[in-house]
Design an enzyme around this catalytic site. Structure first.
Site, PDB file in Angstrom:
ATOM      1  N   VAL B  96       5.146  -5.485   1.719  1.00 26.27           N
ATOM      2  CA  VAL B  96       4.536  -6.112   0.545  1.00 26.27           C
ATOM      3  C   VAL B  96       3.187  -6.743   0.873  1.00 26.27           C
ATOM      4  CG1 VAL B  96       6.792  -6.470  -0.521  1.00 26.27           C
ATOM      5  CG2 VAL B  96       5.801  -8.307   0.879  1.00 26.27           C
ATOM      6  N   LYS B  97       2.935  -6.993   2.161  1.00 22.32           N
ATOM      7  CA  LYS B  97       1.673  -7.592   2.619  1.00 22.32           C
ATOM      8  C   LYS B  97       1.225  -8.761   1.754  1.00 22.32           C
ATOM      9  CE  LYS B  97      -0.024  -3.506   5.106  1.00 22.32           C
ATOM     10  NZ  LYS B  97       0.984  -2.482   4.712  1.00 22.32           N
ATOM     11  N   ARG B  98       2.148  -9.591   1.339  1.00 17.07           N
ATOM     12  CA  ARG B  98       1.782 -10.754   0.540  1.00 17.07           C
ATOM     13  C   ARG B  98       1.056 -11.759   1.421  1.00 17.07           C
ATOM     14  NH1 ARG B  98       2.964  -7.154  -2.747  1.00 17.07           N
ATOM     15  NH2 ARG B  98       4.459  -7.445  -4.427  1.00 17.07           N
TER      16      ARG B  98
END
Lengths: 282, 282
Positions: B96-98
Protein backbone atom coordinates in the site's frame (compact mmCIF):
# COMPACT_ATOMS: atom_id res chain seq x y z
CA UNK A 1 -6.91 23.74 -15.76
CA UNK A 2 -7.52 22.80 -12.16
CA UNK A 3 -4.94 25.12 -10.53
CA UNK A 4 -6.47 28.05 -12.44
CA UNK A 5 -9.85 27.11 -11.02
CA UNK A 6 -8.37 26.71 -7.55
CA UNK A 7 -6.57 30.04 -7.84
CA UNK A 8 -9.83 31.77 -8.84
CA UNK A 9 -11.80 30.20 -6.02
CA UNK A 10 -9.13 31.07 -3.45
CA UNK A 11 -8.99 34.65 -4.71
CA UNK A 12 -12.76 35.04 -4.61
CA UNK A 13 -13.56 33.20 -1.39
CA UNK A 14 -10.32 33.16 0.57
CA UNK A 15 -7.76 30.37 0.90
CA UNK A 16 -9.56 27.98 3.24
CA UNK A 17 -9.32 24.28 2.38
CA UNK A 18 -11.78 22.44 4.57
CA UNK A 19 -10.53 19.00 5.56
CA UNK A 20 -13.13 16.26 5.79
CA UNK A 21 -11.00 13.91 7.92
CA UNK A 22 -14.17 12.54 9.39
CA UNK A 23 -14.00 10.30 12.44
CA UNK A 24 -17.09 8.49 13.72
CA UNK A 25 -16.66 10.24 17.06
CA UNK A 26 -17.36 13.58 15.36
CA UNK A 27 -20.90 12.65 14.36
CA UNK A 28 -23.63 14.50 16.24
CA UNK A 29 -26.31 12.34 17.89
CA UNK A 30 -28.87 13.30 15.24
CA UNK A 31 -26.81 11.37 12.69
CA UNK A 32 -25.26 8.70 14.91
CA UNK A 33 -28.67 7.49 16.07
CA UNK A 34 -30.08 7.09 12.55
CA UNK A 35 -30.66 3.53 11.44
CA UNK A 36 -28.48 3.74 8.37
CA UNK A 37 -25.09 2.21 7.62
CA UNK A 38 -21.92 3.70 9.05
CA UNK A 39 -20.85 4.76 5.58
CA UNK A 40 -24.14 6.52 5.01
CA UNK A 41 -23.77 8.31 8.37
CA UNK A 42 -20.30 9.56 7.47
CA UNK A 43 -21.56 10.81 4.13
CA UNK A 44 -24.57 12.60 5.68
CA UNK A 45 -22.19 14.42 8.03
CA UNK A 46 -19.89 15.44 5.18
CA UNK A 47 -22.78 16.45 2.92
CA UNK A 48 -24.30 18.71 5.55
CA UNK A 49 -20.93 20.41 6.10
CA UNK A 50 -20.36 20.85 2.37
CA UNK A 51 -23.82 22.38 1.94
CA UNK A 52 -23.19 24.84 4.76
CA UNK A 53 -19.67 25.91 3.87
CA UNK A 54 -19.27 25.88 0.11
CA UNK A 55 -19.50 29.66 -0.27
CA UNK A 56 -16.67 30.09 2.25
CA UNK A 57 -13.99 27.71 1.05
CA UNK A 58 -11.67 27.36 -1.92
CA UNK A 59 -11.79 23.57 -1.84
CA UNK A 60 -12.30 20.43 0.22
CA UNK A 61 -9.60 17.97 1.15
CA UNK A 62 -10.66 14.46 2.06
CA UNK A 63 -8.11 12.37 3.97
CA UNK A 64 -8.68 8.85 2.67
CA UNK A 65 -7.00 7.21 5.68
CA UNK A 66 -10.06 8.02 7.81
CA UNK A 67 -12.20 6.10 5.34
CA UNK A 68 -9.84 3.18 4.75
CA UNK A 69 -9.85 2.71 8.53
CA UNK A 70 -13.53 1.78 8.28
CA UNK A 71 -13.11 -0.75 5.49
CA UNK A 72 -15.73 -1.09 2.78
CA UNK A 73 -18.21 1.15 4.61
CA UNK A 74 -15.60 3.86 4.80
CA UNK A 75 -14.67 3.54 1.13
CA UNK A 76 -18.32 3.90 0.18
CA UNK A 77 -18.51 7.10 2.23
CA UNK A 78 -15.34 8.33 0.53
CA UNK A 79 -16.83 7.56 -2.89
CA UNK A 80 -20.06 9.39 -2.11
CA UNK A 81 -18.25 12.37 -0.62
CA UNK A 82 -15.95 12.83 -3.61
CA UNK A 83 -18.88 12.54 -6.01
CA UNK A 84 -20.94 15.05 -4.05
CA UNK A 85 -18.20 17.70 -3.94
CA UNK A 86 -17.76 17.45 -7.69
CA UNK A 87 -21.52 17.48 -8.32
CA UNK A 88 -21.64 20.80 -6.49
CA UNK A 89 -19.02 22.21 -8.83
CA UNK A 90 -16.55 22.47 -5.96
CA UNK A 91 -12.94 21.34 -6.01
CA UNK A 92 -11.98 18.14 -4.22
CA UNK A 93 -8.52 17.11 -3.12
CA UNK A 94 -8.06 13.42 -2.40
CA UNK A 95 -5.39 13.38 0.29
CA UNK A 96 -4.11 9.93 -0.59
CA UNK A 97 -0.32 10.52 -0.64
CA UNK A 98 0.11 7.63 -3.05
CA UNK A 99 3.59 6.96 -4.34
CA UNK A 100 4.42 4.07 -6.62
CA UNK A 101 5.84 3.59 -10.08
CA UNK A 102 5.05 2.79 -13.67
CA UNK A 103 2.13 0.39 -14.18
CA UNK A 104 1.23 0.65 -10.50
CA UNK A 105 1.10 4.44 -10.50
CA UNK A 106 -1.04 4.25 -13.65
CA UNK A 107 -3.49 2.22 -11.61
CA UNK A 108 -3.51 4.85 -8.89
CA UNK A 109 -4.14 7.48 -11.56
CA UNK A 110 -7.07 5.47 -12.87
CA UNK A 111 -8.34 4.87 -9.35
CA UNK A 112 -8.33 8.52 -8.29
CA UNK A 113 -8.80 10.45 -11.54
CA UNK A 114 -11.52 8.17 -12.98
CA UNK A 115 -14.30 5.97 -11.72
CA UNK A 116 -15.71 5.59 -8.21
CA UNK A 117 -13.11 7.65 -6.36
CA UNK A 118 -12.62 10.39 -8.97
CA UNK A 119 -11.27 13.63 -7.59
CA UNK A 120 -9.78 16.84 -9.01
CA UNK A 121 -6.42 16.78 -7.30
CA UNK A 122 -4.53 14.18 -5.30
CA UNK A 123 -1.55 14.40 -3.01
CA UNK A 124 1.40 12.18 -3.97
CA UNK A 125 4.78 11.16 -2.57
CA UNK A 126 7.80 11.64 -4.81
CA UNK A 127 10.37 9.55 -2.91
CA UNK A 128 10.57 7.15 -5.87
CA UNK A 129 11.34 9.98 -8.32
CA UNK A 130 9.69 10.97 -11.57
CA UNK A 131 8.46 7.40 -12.24
CA UNK A 132 5.99 8.00 -9.41
CA UNK A 133 4.73 11.21 -11.02
CA UNK A 134 4.86 10.75 -14.79
CA UNK A 135 2.01 8.20 -14.97
CA UNK A 136 -0.26 11.08 -13.89
CA UNK A 137 0.91 13.40 -16.70
CA UNK A 138 -1.77 12.31 -19.21
CA UNK A 139 -4.43 13.58 -16.79
CA UNK A 140 -2.93 16.98 -16.01
CA UNK A 141 -4.89 19.01 -18.52
CA UNK A 142 -7.83 18.61 -16.18
CA UNK A 143 -6.42 17.20 -12.98
CA UNK A 144 -3.72 18.25 -10.53
CA UNK A 145 -1.16 16.96 -8.05
CA UNK A 146 0.26 18.20 -4.79
CA UNK A 147 3.60 16.48 -4.22
CA UNK A 148 4.94 16.28 -0.66
CA UNK A 149 7.75 18.78 -0.39
CA UNK A 150 8.25 19.90 3.22
CA UNK A 151 5.79 18.43 5.68
CA UNK A 152 4.86 20.13 8.93
CA UNK A 153 5.27 17.24 11.35
CA UNK A 154 8.02 17.18 13.95
CA UNK A 155 9.97 14.26 12.51
CA UNK A 156 9.85 15.65 8.97
CA UNK A 157 13.44 16.67 9.70
CA UNK A 158 14.51 12.98 9.92
CA UNK A 159 14.98 12.82 6.18
CA UNK A 160 13.78 16.09 4.67
CA UNK A 161 16.29 18.24 6.56
CA UNK A 162 19.34 16.08 5.89
CA UNK A 163 21.98 18.29 4.33
CA UNK A 164 22.71 17.28 0.77
CA UNK A 165 25.46 19.35 -0.81
CA UNK A 166 24.61 22.56 1.04
CA UNK A 167 20.91 22.19 0.35
CA UNK A 168 18.46 20.19 2.39
CA UNK A 169 16.77 17.11 0.94
CA UNK A 170 13.41 18.86 0.73
CA UNK A 171 14.90 21.50 -1.55
CA UNK A 172 16.11 18.77 -3.86
CA UNK A 173 12.52 17.53 -3.85
CA UNK A 174 11.33 21.07 -4.53
CA UNK A 175 13.65 21.37 -7.52
CA UNK A 176 12.33 18.08 -8.89
CA UNK A 177 8.71 19.19 -8.47
CA UNK A 178 9.43 22.48 -10.22
CA UNK A 179 11.12 20.67 -13.09
CA UNK A 180 8.32 18.13 -13.51
CA UNK A 181 5.74 20.92 -13.38
CA UNK A 182 7.16 23.04 -16.20
CA UNK A 183 5.24 21.22 -18.93
CA UNK A 184 1.89 21.75 -17.21
CA UNK A 185 1.54 25.50 -16.69
CA UNK A 186 -1.90 27.11 -16.51
CA UNK A 187 -3.06 30.61 -17.46
CA UNK A 188 -2.75 31.87 -13.89
CA UNK A 189 0.95 31.09 -13.93
CA UNK A 190 0.79 28.00 -11.78
CA UNK A 191 1.62 24.45 -12.70
CA UNK A 192 -0.82 21.55 -12.37
CA UNK A 193 1.88 20.03 -10.18
CA UNK A 194 1.88 21.85 -6.86
CA UNK A 195 3.38 20.97 -3.51
CA UNK A 196 2.44 20.24 0.09
CA UNK A 197 4.37 22.55 2.38
CA UNK A 198 3.84 22.75 6.12
CA UNK A 199 3.83 26.03 7.97
CA UNK A 200 5.80 24.99 11.00
CA UNK A 201 8.61 27.33 9.94
CA UNK A 202 7.17 30.42 8.21
CA UNK A 203 10.63 31.62 7.10
CA UNK A 204 11.14 28.35 5.29
CA UNK A 205 7.79 28.73 3.59
CA UNK A 206 8.68 32.23 2.39
CA UNK A 207 11.89 30.91 0.93
CA UNK A 208 10.01 28.17 -0.92
CA UNK A 209 7.41 30.61 -2.24
CA UNK A 210 10.22 32.78 -3.62
CA UNK A 211 12.23 29.89 -5.02
CA UNK A 212 9.27 28.29 -6.78
CA UNK A 213 7.05 31.11 -8.06
CA UNK A 214 4.99 28.81 -10.29
CA UNK A 215 4.16 26.30 -7.60
CA UNK A 216 0.75 26.21 -5.98
CA UNK A 217 0.98 25.22 -2.31
CA UNK A 218 -1.29 23.13 -0.17
CA UNK A 219 -0.56 24.16 3.40
CA UNK A 220 -1.69 21.81 6.16
CA UNK A 221 -0.50 24.23 8.80
CA UNK A 222 -3.50 25.97 10.31
CA UNK A 223 -4.90 25.28 13.76
CA UNK A 224 -4.03 21.81 15.05
CA UNK A 225 -0.68 21.84 13.26
CA UNK A 226 0.36 25.22 14.61
CA UNK A 227 0.29 28.03 12.04
CA UNK A 228 -1.60 31.25 12.70
CA UNK A 229 -3.51 33.51 10.34
CA UNK A 230 -0.81 36.16 10.76
CA UNK A 231 1.93 33.70 9.75
CA UNK A 232 -0.03 32.62 6.75
CA UNK A 233 -0.92 36.13 5.66
CA UNK A 234 2.76 37.07 5.65
CA UNK A 235 3.38 34.37 3.09
CA UNK A 236 0.13 34.75 1.17
CA UNK A 237 0.84 38.44 0.64
CA UNK A 238 3.87 37.51 -1.38
CA UNK A 239 2.54 34.53 -3.29
CA UNK A 240 -1.25 34.16 -3.06
CA UNK A 241 -0.81 30.72 -4.53
CA UNK A 242 -1.75 28.67 -1.56
CA UNK A 243 -4.73 27.08 0.08
CA UNK A 244 -4.63 26.41 3.79
CA UNK A 245 -6.14 23.29 5.24
CA UNK A 246 -7.83 22.83 8.58
CA UNK A 247 -9.70 19.65 9.41
CA UNK A 248 -10.36 18.80 13.03
CA UNK A 249 -10.41 22.48 14.03
CA UNK A 250 -13.41 23.00 11.76
CA UNK A 251 -15.37 19.77 11.62
CA UNK A 252 -15.45 19.27 15.38
CA UNK A 253 -16.58 22.85 16.10
CA UNK A 254 -20.00 21.58 17.16
CA UNK A 255 -18.68 19.14 19.76
CA UNK A 256 -20.06 19.93 23.22
CA UNK A 257 -22.37 22.53 21.67
CA UNK A 258 -24.82 20.76 19.44
CA UNK A 259 -25.89 17.18 18.80
CA UNK A 260 -28.60 18.27 16.40
CA UNK A 261 -28.88 19.19 12.73
CA UNK A 262 -27.69 22.74 13.40
CA UNK A 263 -24.23 21.18 14.02
CA UNK A 264 -23.08 22.32 10.62
CA UNK A 265 -23.75 25.94 11.60
CA UNK A 266 -20.97 25.63 14.16
CA UNK A 267 -18.69 24.25 11.48
CA UNK A 268 -19.70 27.15 9.25
CA UNK A 269 -18.91 29.69 11.96
CA UNK A 270 -15.52 28.11 12.62
CA UNK A 271 -14.78 28.14 8.89
CA UNK A 272 -15.80 31.78 8.63
CA UNK A 273 -13.62 32.64 11.63
CA UNK A 274 -10.63 30.87 10.11
CA UNK A 275 -11.15 32.66 6.83
CA UNK A 276 -11.37 36.04 8.58
CA UNK A 277 -8.33 35.25 10.71
CA UNK A 278 -6.28 34.86 7.55
CA UNK A 279 -7.91 37.45 5.32
CA UNK A 280 -7.83 40.19 7.95
CA UNK A 281 -4.03 40.16 7.90
CA UNK A 282 -3.79 40.37 4.14
CA UNK B 1 6.38 -12.31 15.35
CA UNK B 2 5.63 -11.96 11.69
CA UNK B 3 9.21 -11.70 10.41
CA UNK B 4 10.06 -14.93 12.28
CA UNK B 5 7.16 -16.60 10.49
CA UNK B 6 8.24 -15.12 7.17
CA UNK B 7 11.83 -16.22 7.77
CA UNK B 8 10.66 -19.78 8.50
CA UNK B 9 8.45 -19.95 5.44
CA UNK B 10 11.19 -18.57 3.19
CA UNK B 11 13.68 -21.06 4.61
CA UNK B 12 11.34 -23.99 4.15
CA UNK B 13 9.79 -23.12 0.79
CA UNK B 14 12.21 -20.71 -0.85
CA UNK B 15 12.07 -16.94 -1.04
CA UNK B 16 9.33 -16.42 -3.63
CA UNK B 17 6.81 -13.68 -2.89
CA UNK B 18 3.99 -14.03 -5.39
CA UNK B 19 2.53 -10.68 -6.37
CA UNK B 20 -1.22 -10.58 -6.97
CA UNK B 21 -1.18 -7.34 -8.97
CA UNK B 22 -4.23 -8.55 -10.80
CA UNK B 23 -5.41 -6.74 -13.89
CA UNK B 24 -8.72 -7.58 -15.55
CA UNK B 25 -6.84 -8.39 -18.77
CA UNK B 26 -5.14 -11.31 -17.01
CA UNK B 27 -8.37 -13.20 -16.39
CA UNK B 28 -8.80 -16.37 -18.44
CA UNK B 29 -12.04 -16.67 -20.41
CA UNK B 30 -13.41 -19.27 -18.00
CA UNK B 31 -13.57 -16.56 -15.34
CA UNK B 32 -14.15 -13.48 -17.51
CA UNK B 33 -17.30 -15.00 -19.03
CA UNK B 34 -18.91 -15.86 -15.69
CA UNK B 35 -21.93 -13.78 -14.79
CA UNK B 36 -20.57 -12.52 -11.51
CA UNK B 37 -19.34 -9.08 -10.48
CA UNK B 38 -15.93 -7.84 -11.56
CA UNK B 39 -14.77 -7.94 -7.97
CA UNK B 40 -15.87 -11.55 -7.64
CA UNK B 41 -14.02 -12.42 -10.88
CA UNK B 42 -10.81 -10.88 -9.60
CA UNK B 43 -11.14 -12.79 -6.36
CA UNK B 44 -11.81 -16.12 -8.12
CA UNK B 45 -8.63 -15.62 -10.14
CA UNK B 46 -6.57 -14.82 -7.05
CA UNK B 47 -8.10 -17.67 -5.04
CA UNK B 48 -7.30 -20.22 -7.72
CA UNK B 49 -3.69 -19.04 -7.87
CA UNK B 50 -3.35 -19.08 -4.09
CA UNK B 51 -4.73 -22.63 -3.94
CA UNK B 52 -2.27 -23.81 -6.57
CA UNK B 53 0.87 -22.10 -5.29
CA UNK B 54 0.75 -21.95 -1.53
CA UNK B 55 3.24 -24.79 -1.02
CA UNK B 56 5.76 -22.99 -3.24
CA UNK B 57 5.83 -19.46 -1.89
CA UNK B 58 6.92 -17.68 1.26
CA UNK B 59 4.17 -15.11 1.03
CA UNK B 60 1.78 -13.17 -1.19
CA UNK B 61 2.03 -9.47 -1.95
CA UNK B 62 -1.11 -7.72 -3.09
CA UNK B 63 -0.63 -4.37 -4.82
CA UNK B 64 -3.65 -2.35 -3.73
CA UNK B 65 -3.35 0.13 -6.64
CA UNK B 66 -4.70 -2.53 -9.01
CA UNK B 67 -7.80 -2.81 -6.84
CA UNK B 68 -8.27 0.91 -6.14
CA UNK B 69 -8.26 1.38 -9.92
CA UNK B 70 -11.52 -0.58 -10.05
CA UNK B 71 -13.27 1.40 -7.34
CA UNK B 72 -15.62 -0.33 -4.91
CA UNK B 73 -15.58 -3.59 -6.89
CA UNK B 74 -11.83 -3.65 -6.71
CA UNK B 75 -11.76 -2.91 -3.00
CA UNK B 76 -14.14 -5.79 -2.38
CA UNK B 77 -11.80 -8.10 -4.30
CA UNK B 78 -8.88 -6.77 -2.26
CA UNK B 79 -10.79 -7.43 0.97
CA UNK B 80 -11.67 -10.97 -0.06
CA UNK B 81 -8.14 -11.74 -1.25
CA UNK B 82 -6.52 -10.55 1.97
CA UNK B 83 -8.99 -12.51 4.06
CA UNK B 84 -8.47 -15.67 2.02
CA UNK B 85 -4.67 -15.58 2.27
CA UNK B 86 -4.89 -15.23 6.04
CA UNK B 87 -7.56 -17.97 6.31
CA UNK B 88 -5.13 -20.32 4.60
CA UNK B 89 -2.52 -19.57 7.24
CA UNK B 90 -0.35 -17.88 4.63
CA UNK B 91 1.38 -14.51 4.97
CA UNK B 92 -0.04 -11.51 3.17
CA UNK B 93 1.76 -8.29 2.36
CA UNK B 94 -0.47 -5.32 1.55
CA UNK B 95 1.63 -3.31 -0.87
CA UNK B 96 0.00 0.00 0.00
CA UNK B 97 3.06 2.27 0.43
CA UNK B 98 1.09 4.52 2.74
CA UNK B 99 2.92 7.41 4.34
CA UNK B 100 1.25 9.92 6.57
CA UNK B 101 1.56 11.14 10.11
CA UNK B 102 0.11 10.99 13.59
CA UNK B 103 -3.69 10.60 13.73
CA UNK B 104 -3.78 9.92 9.99
CA UNK B 105 -1.19 7.16 10.13
CA UNK B 106 -3.14 5.65 13.05
CA UNK B 107 -6.09 5.42 10.71
CA UNK B 108 -3.97 3.66 8.09
CA UNK B 109 -2.79 1.26 10.80
CA UNK B 110 -6.41 0.54 11.74
CA UNK B 111 -7.37 0.22 8.09
CA UNK B 112 -4.69 -2.30 7.18
CA UNK B 113 -3.96 -4.13 10.45
CA UNK B 114 -7.61 -4.50 11.53
CA UNK B 115 -11.00 -4.88 9.92
CA UNK B 116 -11.91 -5.48 6.28
CA UNK B 117 -8.45 -5.00 4.77
CA UNK B 118 -6.43 -6.71 7.52
CA UNK B 119 -3.05 -7.96 6.40
CA UNK B 120 0.12 -9.22 8.09
CA UNK B 121 2.61 -6.73 6.72
CA UNK B 122 2.27 -3.48 4.81
CA UNK B 123 4.73 -1.43 2.82
CA UNK B 124 5.13 2.18 3.97
CA UNK B 125 6.90 5.35 2.86
CA UNK B 126 9.13 7.07 5.41
CA UNK B 127 9.64 10.43 3.69
CA UNK B 128 7.78 12.13 6.55
CA UNK B 129 10.09 10.60 9.16
CA UNK B 130 9.32 8.60 12.28
CA UNK B 131 5.88 10.21 12.69
CA UNK B 132 4.85 8.16 9.66
CA UNK B 133 6.09 4.93 11.26
CA UNK B 134 5.50 5.20 15.01
CA UNK B 135 1.69 4.97 14.80
CA UNK B 136 2.24 1.38 13.63
CA UNK B 137 4.43 0.46 16.64
CA UNK B 138 1.54 -0.78 18.82
CA UNK B 139 0.82 -3.46 16.21
CA UNK B 140 4.35 -4.75 15.71
CA UNK B 141 4.17 -7.67 18.11
CA UNK B 142 2.06 -9.39 15.48
CA UNK B 143 2.35 -7.25 12.37
CA UNK B 144 5.22 -5.99 10.26
CA UNK B 145 6.33 -3.17 7.98
CA UNK B 146 8.51 -2.89 4.90
CA UNK B 147 9.69 0.70 4.60
CA UNK B 148 10.82 1.94 1.17
CA UNK B 149 14.59 2.18 1.28
CA UNK B 150 16.07 1.87 -2.21
CA UNK B 151 13.54 1.27 -4.94
CA UNK B 152 14.41 -0.45 -8.20
CA UNK B 153 12.86 1.96 -10.70
CA UNK B 154 15.01 4.06 -13.00
CA UNK B 155 14.16 7.45 -11.52
CA UNK B 156 14.71 6.25 -7.95
CA UNK B 157 18.02 8.11 -8.27
CA UNK B 158 16.19 11.47 -8.56
CA UNK B 159 16.04 11.76 -4.79
CA UNK B 160 17.37 8.54 -3.27
CA UNK B 161 20.83 8.88 -4.82
CA UNK B 162 21.36 12.53 -3.95
CA UNK B 163 24.64 12.78 -2.06
CA UNK B 164 24.09 13.87 1.52
CA UNK B 165 27.32 14.32 3.41
CA UNK B 166 29.19 11.51 1.65
CA UNK B 167 26.26 9.12 1.95
CA UNK B 168 23.33 8.88 -0.39
CA UNK B 169 19.84 9.80 0.76
CA UNK B 170 18.71 6.17 0.71
CA UNK B 171 21.41 5.27 3.23
CA UNK B 172 20.08 7.96 5.53
CA UNK B 173 16.71 6.30 5.13
CA UNK B 174 18.32 2.93 5.83
CA UNK B 175 19.87 4.25 9.05
CA UNK B 176 16.48 5.57 10.14
CA UNK B 177 14.77 2.24 9.41
CA UNK B 178 17.46 0.36 11.36
CA UNK B 179 17.07 2.73 14.32
CA UNK B 180 13.27 2.50 14.36
CA UNK B 181 13.44 -1.27 14.10
CA UNK B 182 15.68 -1.88 17.13
CA UNK B 183 12.79 -2.06 19.57
CA UNK B 184 11.00 -4.75 17.56
CA UNK B 185 13.44 -7.62 17.17
CA UNK B 186 12.19 -11.18 16.72
CA UNK B 187 13.77 -14.53 17.70
CA UNK B 188 15.22 -15.04 14.24
CA UNK B 189 17.26 -11.86 14.60
CA UNK B 190 15.16 -9.71 12.30
CA UNK B 191 13.14 -6.67 13.16
CA UNK B 192 9.41 -6.34 12.49
CA UNK B 193 10.44 -3.27 10.50
CA UNK B 194 12.05 -4.40 7.27
CA UNK B 195 12.77 -2.59 4.05
CA UNK B 196 11.95 -2.58 0.35
CA UNK B 197 15.17 -2.77 -1.66
CA UNK B 198 15.29 -3.14 -5.42
CA UNK B 199 17.78 -5.38 -7.10
CA UNK B 200 18.73 -3.12 -9.97
CA UNK B 201 22.23 -2.83 -8.54
CA UNK B 202 23.25 -6.10 -6.84
CA UNK B 203 26.41 -4.55 -5.35
CA UNK B 204 24.28 -1.95 -3.65
CA UNK B 205 22.05 -4.67 -2.27
CA UNK B 206 25.01 -6.54 -0.84
CA UNK B 207 26.20 -3.38 0.87
CA UNK B 208 22.76 -2.87 2.39
CA UNK B 209 22.54 -6.47 3.58
CA UNK B 210 25.92 -6.09 5.28
CA UNK B 211 25.14 -2.68 6.75
CA UNK B 212 21.78 -3.72 8.17
CA UNK B 213 22.09 -7.33 9.33
CA UNK B 214 18.80 -7.26 11.26
CA UNK B 215 16.71 -5.96 8.41
CA UNK B 216 14.42 -8.24 6.45
CA UNK B 217 14.23 -7.23 2.79
CA UNK B 218 11.36 -7.30 0.37
CA UNK B 219 12.94 -7.36 -3.08
CA UNK B 220 10.77 -6.39 -6.04
CA UNK B 221 13.57 -7.15 -8.43
CA UNK B 222 12.83 -10.44 -10.15
CA UNK B 223 11.69 -10.76 -13.73
CA UNK B 224 9.98 -7.67 -15.06
CA UNK B 225 12.18 -5.41 -12.95
CA UNK B 226 15.40 -6.99 -14.06
CA UNK B 227 17.12 -9.11 -11.40
CA UNK B 228 18.14 -12.70 -12.11
CA UNK B 229 18.21 -15.75 -9.87
CA UNK B 230 21.98 -15.68 -9.88
CA UNK B 231 22.06 -12.05 -8.74
CA UNK B 232 19.63 -12.82 -5.97
CA UNK B 233 21.38 -15.95 -4.84
CA UNK B 234 24.64 -14.03 -4.43
CA UNK B 235 22.90 -11.78 -1.94
CA UNK B 236 20.72 -14.42 -0.32
CA UNK B 237 23.77 -16.55 0.43
CA UNK B 238 25.03 -13.81 2.68
CA UNK B 239 21.82 -12.74 4.33
CA UNK B 240 18.93 -15.17 3.71
CA UNK B 241 16.65 -12.49 5.07
CA UNK B 242 14.83 -11.58 1.93
CA UNK B 243 11.77 -12.50 -0.06
CA UNK B 244 11.72 -11.81 -3.76
CA UNK B 245 8.61 -10.61 -5.48
CA UNK B 246 7.41 -11.34 -8.96
CA UNK B 247 3.94 -10.40 -10.11
CA UNK B 248 3.24 -10.13 -13.82
CA UNK B 249 5.90 -12.71 -14.65
CA UNK B 250 3.95 -15.31 -12.67
CA UNK B 251 0.28 -14.41 -12.85
CA UNK B 252 0.21 -13.97 -16.62
CA UNK B 253 2.05 -17.26 -17.28
CA UNK B 254 -1.15 -18.76 -18.73
CA UNK B 255 -1.69 -15.99 -21.29
CA UNK B 256 -1.77 -17.38 -24.81
CA UNK B 257 -1.70 -20.91 -23.38
CA UNK B 258 -4.88 -21.48 -21.48
CA UNK B 259 -8.21 -19.76 -21.09
CA UNK B 260 -9.58 -22.52 -18.92
CA UNK B 261 -9.46 -23.54 -15.26
CA UNK B 262 -6.06 -25.15 -15.69
CA UNK B 263 -4.70 -21.59 -16.04
CA UNK B 264 -3.41 -21.73 -12.49
CA UNK B 265 -1.22 -24.71 -13.38
CA UNK B 266 0.76 -22.42 -15.68
CA UNK B 267 1.12 -19.94 -12.83
CA UNK B 268 2.24 -22.80 -10.60
CA UNK B 269 4.85 -23.90 -13.11
CA UNK B 270 6.17 -20.36 -13.51
CA UNK B 271 6.34 -20.01 -9.73
CA UNK B 272 8.19 -23.32 -9.43
CA UNK B 273 10.62 -22.25 -12.17
CA UNK B 274 11.31 -18.94 -10.44
CA UNK B 275 11.90 -20.71 -7.14
CA UNK B 276 14.31 -23.17 -8.76
CA UNK B 277 16.08 -20.37 -10.63
CA UNK B 278 16.93 -18.78 -7.30
CA UNK B 279 17.40 -21.86 -5.12
CA UNK B 280 19.66 -23.62 -7.62
CA UNK B 281 22.28 -20.90 -7.20
CA UNK B 282 22.24 -21.03 -3.42
Amino acid sequence: MIMDRLYDKAKKRGPVCLGLDTDLSYLPACIAKEKISTGEQLFRFNKEIIDQTKDLVACYKVQIAYYEALGMEGMEAYRQTMAYIRQQGEISIGDVKRGDIAATAQKYAKGHFEGDFETDIITVNGYMGEDAISPFYPYLKEKGLFVLLRTSNKSAVDLQDVDAGGQKVFLHMGDLIATWGKAFMGDSGFSAIGAVVGLTYPEEFELLAQTYPNMFFLVPGYGAQGGTGKDLARVLKKSSCAVVNSSRGLITAHKGKSDDWDFAQYVRTATFTMKEDIVSWL
